[in-house]
Design a protein around this motif. Structure first.
Motif, PDB file in Angstrom:
ATOM      1  N   ASN A  22       0.843  -1.108   0.098  1.00 38.43           N
ATOM      2  CA  ASN A  22      -0.072  -0.114  -0.069  1.00 38.43           C
ATOM      3  C   ASN A  22       0.884   1.161  -0.055  1.00 38.43           C
ATOM      4  O   ASN A  22       1.798   1.430   1.062  1.00 38.43           O
ATOM      5  N   ILE A  23       0.716   2.244  -0.997  1.00 38.64           N
ATOM      6  CA  ILE A  23       1.322   3.381  -1.168  1.00 38.64           C
ATOM      7  C   ILE A  23       0.511   4.754  -0.998  1.00 38.64           C
ATOM      8  O   ILE A  23      -0.482   4.500  -1.788  1.00 38.64           O
ATOM      9  N   VAL A  24       0.719   5.443  -0.169  1.00 38.68           N
ATOM     10  CA  VAL A  24      -0.309   6.701  -0.035  1.00 38.68           C
ATOM     11  C   VAL A  24       0.807   7.902  -0.204  1.00 38.68           C
ATOM     12  O   VAL A  24       1.560   7.954   0.422  1.00 38.68           O
ATOM     13  N   GLU A  25       0.180   8.616  -1.191  1.00 42.17           N
ATOM     14  CA  GLU A  25       1.229   9.889  -1.383  1.00 42.17           C
ATOM     15  C   GLU A  25       0.145  11.209  -1.409  1.00 42.17           C
ATOM     16  O   GLU A  25      -0.806  11.225  -1.875  1.00 42.17           O
ATOM     17  N   LEU A  26       0.763  11.817  -0.027  1.00 44.55           N
ATOM     18  CA  LEU A  26      -0.064  13.034   0.283  1.00 44.55           C
ATOM     19  C   LEU A  26       0.832  14.219  -0.708  1.00 44.55           C
ATOM     20  O   LEU A  26       2.063  14.411  -0.332  1.00 44.55           O
ATOM     21  N   LYS A  27       0.153  14.889  -1.535  1.00 44.93           N
ATOM     22  CA  LYS A  27       0.709  16.139  -2.357  1.00 44.93           C
ATOM     23  C   LYS A  27       0.312  17.436  -1.600  1.00 44.93           C
ATOM     24  O   LYS A  27      -0.862  17.537  -1.267  1.00 44.93           O
TER      25      LYS A  27
END
Length: 155
Positions: free
Chosen positions: A136-141
């Motif tokens: 699981n990869i979560v990217e917060l921009k």
């Protein structure tokens, strides 16, 4: 001189820049991706109502986050090995700073990366939870401070 240039070009062909790894992962078939613009969440945060409160989480930490992307890869998708290989390239990069890591073995770990902006502030936070069966990869921009990152203490 030409031979040297050709050798350097060949050496770079096998690797991706750290910033391009997630884009390559998104191109792989049979993975789940979700894009959440934070504007709906921001509306709740700005209301200051109980609707914005989630037990155990301080969602106000997301005030300066523009969007959240989630990538999920599981064993059944057949893409797990491809993603593991791309993540190995990500881990070797120098653009993102490792902020936190909890590691049990090579393929069971949680890592948080970000691009340091100034003392205590990071942009483009990437949370990678990698196991033998799933990634699981979560990217917060957007921008988060070290205090904002306490949001992940409960994960």
């Amino acid at each position: 001189m030409t031979l040297c240039s050709v050798m350097m070009l060949c050496a770079s062909c096998g690797s991706l820049q750290q910033t391009a790894v997630l884009d390559e992962i998104r191109k792989i078939d049979n993975i789940s991706t979700y894009h959440v613009p934070v504007s709906p969440l921001g509306t709740l945060l700005n209301l200051g109502t109980k609707a914005a409160k989630v037990p155990g989480f301080d969602l106000t930490a997301l005030n300066n986050v523009k969007s959240i992307d989630v990538i999920t890869v599981n064993r059944q998708s057949g893409a797990l090995n491809k993603v593991h290989g791309l993540l190995e390239q990500f881990y070797k990069g120098k653009t993102y700073e490792l902020i936190f890591q909890a590691k049990e073995n090579q393929r069971k770990n949680v890592s948080i990366y970000g691009i340091q902006l100034s003392s205590g502030e990071y942009s483009n936070i990437i949370v990678i939870n990698e196991t033998d069966n799933e990634i699981n990869i979560v990217e917060l921009k957007g921008t988060l401070s070290l205090d904002d990152l306490k949001l992940f203490d409960k994960l």
